[in-house]
Design an enzyme around this catalytic site. Sequence first.
Site, PDB file in Angstrom:
ATOM      1  N   GLU A 239       0.870  -1.187   0.000  1.00  0.00           N
ATOM      2  CA  GLU A 239       0.000   0.000   0.000  1.00  0.00           C
ATOM      3  C   GLU A 239       0.901   1.228   0.000  1.00  0.00           C
ATOM      4  O   GLU A 239       1.732   1.384   0.893  1.00  0.00           O
ATOM      5  CB  GLU A 239      -0.874  -0.040   1.266  1.00  0.00           C
ATOM      6  CG  GLU A 239      -1.727   1.188   1.458  1.00  0.00           C
ATOM      7  CD  GLU A 239      -2.442   1.185   2.822  1.00  0.00           C
ATOM      8  OE1 GLU A 239      -2.792   0.102   3.341  1.00  0.00           O
ATOM      9  OE2 GLU A 239      -2.630   2.279   3.373  1.00  0.00           O
TER      10      GLU A 239
ATOM     11  N   ARG B 255       0.313  10.303   1.308  1.00  0.00           N
ATOM     12  CA  ARG B 255       0.572  11.290   2.366  1.00  0.00           C
ATOM     13  C   ARG B 255       1.560  12.359   1.955  1.00  0.00           C
ATOM     14  O   ARG B 255       1.850  13.270   2.703  1.00  0.00           O
ATOM     15  CB  ARG B 255       1.079  10.581   3.620  1.00  0.00           C
ATOM     16  CG  ARG B 255      -0.034   9.802   4.253  1.00  0.00           C
ATOM     17  CD  ARG B 255       0.381   9.168   5.524  1.00  0.00           C
ATOM     18  NE  ARG B 255      -0.476   8.047   5.768  1.00  0.00           N
ATOM     19  CZ  ARG B 255      -0.280   7.155   6.710  1.00  0.00           C
ATOM     20  NH1 ARG B 255       0.764   7.246   7.511  1.00  0.00           N
ATOM     21  NH2 ARG B 255      -1.115   6.168   6.867  1.00  0.00           N
TER      22      ARG B 255
ATOM     23  N   THR C 154      -4.376   5.800   2.454  1.00  0.00           N
ATOM     24  CA  THR C 154      -4.773   7.110   2.969  1.00  0.00           C
ATOM     25  C   THR C 154      -5.614   7.861   1.926  1.00  0.00           C
ATOM     26  O   THR C 154      -5.442   9.068   1.707  1.00  0.00           O
ATOM     27  CB  THR C 154      -3.544   7.956   3.428  1.00  0.00           C
ATOM     28  OG1 THR C 154      -2.595   7.109   4.066  1.00  0.00           O
ATOM     29  CG2 THR C 154      -3.953   9.021   4.431  1.00  0.00           C
TER      30      THR C 154
ATOM     31  N   LYS D  85     -10.411  -2.270   6.998  1.00  0.00           N
ATOM     32  CA  LYS D  85      -9.193  -1.934   7.728  1.00  0.00           C
ATOM     33  C   LYS D  85      -9.661  -1.589   9.156  1.00  0.00           C
ATOM     34  O   LYS D  85     -10.621  -0.826   9.328  1.00  0.00           O
ATOM     35  CB  LYS D  85      -8.528  -0.716   7.069  1.00  0.00           C
ATOM     36  CG  LYS D  85      -7.367  -0.144   7.859  1.00  0.00           C
ATOM     37  CD  LYS D  85      -6.571   0.839   7.009  1.00  0.00           C
ATOM     38  CE  LYS D  85      -5.500   1.539   7.835  1.00  0.00           C
ATOM     39  NZ  LYS D  85      -4.421   2.087   6.997  1.00  0.00           N
TER      40      LYS D  85
HETATM   41  C1  3PG Z   1      -1.652   3.410   8.457  1.00  0.00           C
HETATM   42  O1  3PG Z   1      -2.019   4.417   7.889  1.00  0.00           O
HETATM   43  O2  3PG Z   1      -2.029   2.309   8.058  1.00  0.00           O
HETATM   44  C2  3PG Z   1      -0.827   3.553   9.692  1.00  0.00           C
HETATM   45  O3  3PG Z   1      -0.156   4.764   9.745  1.00  0.00           O
HETATM   46  C3  3PG Z   1       0.072   2.434   9.977  1.00  0.00           C
HETATM   47  O4  3PG Z   1       0.319   2.433  11.324  1.00  0.00           O
HETATM   48  P1  3PG Z   1       1.724   1.972  11.925  1.00  0.00           P
HETATM   49  O5  3PG Z   1       2.696   3.010  11.514  1.00  0.00           O
HETATM   50  O6  3PG Z   1       1.515   1.929  13.412  1.00  0.00           O
HETATM   51  O7  3PG Z   1       2.045   0.629  11.352  1.00  0.00           O
END
Ligand code: 3PG
Length: 198
Positions: free
Chosen positions: A38, A42, A66, A126
Amino acid sequence: MIKILSNIKVLPVLEIESHVDPEKLIGSLIDGNINVIEVTLRNEMGLKHIEQIRNKFPEIKVGAGTVLNIKQLILSIKSGAQFAVSPGYDLELALKAKELRFPYLPGVSSPSDIMSLFKINFNVFKFFPANALGGISYLKSLSGPFPKALFCPTGGINEMNYKQWIAEKNVICVGGTWLAPKGSNDYKEITKKALKIN
Ligand code: 3PG
């Protein structure tokens, strides 16, 4: 979405910063037997990276992460993304993905989110932010009222705890940044961590 996630244990969530070489990064994940990733939107390079990865690495499935609105969903599809992921629930966005028949993983954090998405025939979600929400015990509680729901917990998952999450019957796979943390360009280390997944 089930098809894409059911053969993997970990979905690496990537935020590719400008000093990271996307081709080396993806190469290091492929060397670690990762075949679905993925790429988050961002930063302003997210869509370009998706396009680049799709052209260079046909063997890996690339999703846009995101994704916060319909515009980003459409741009992701145009860039070649093969699925999209959101951190939360937005009815219009989920309906648009349905209308386009585009594989989409909406985020949920509550029974209400799940109920709203069930209504429009989503049953893979998710689960974010997994640890902060209450961890595995929260997820276990959801399996009572929602036995048909499957989750990809993400947020606070790492090499120490991912196996416990995966062992849950309503977990299809887990997501996280721990394999390739933001800014990380130690490609050998990324491959090493990925190869440890079992
Ligand atoms: C996401 O957007 O999926 C998260 O930022 C992932 O979280 P993590 O950095 O705790 O793995």
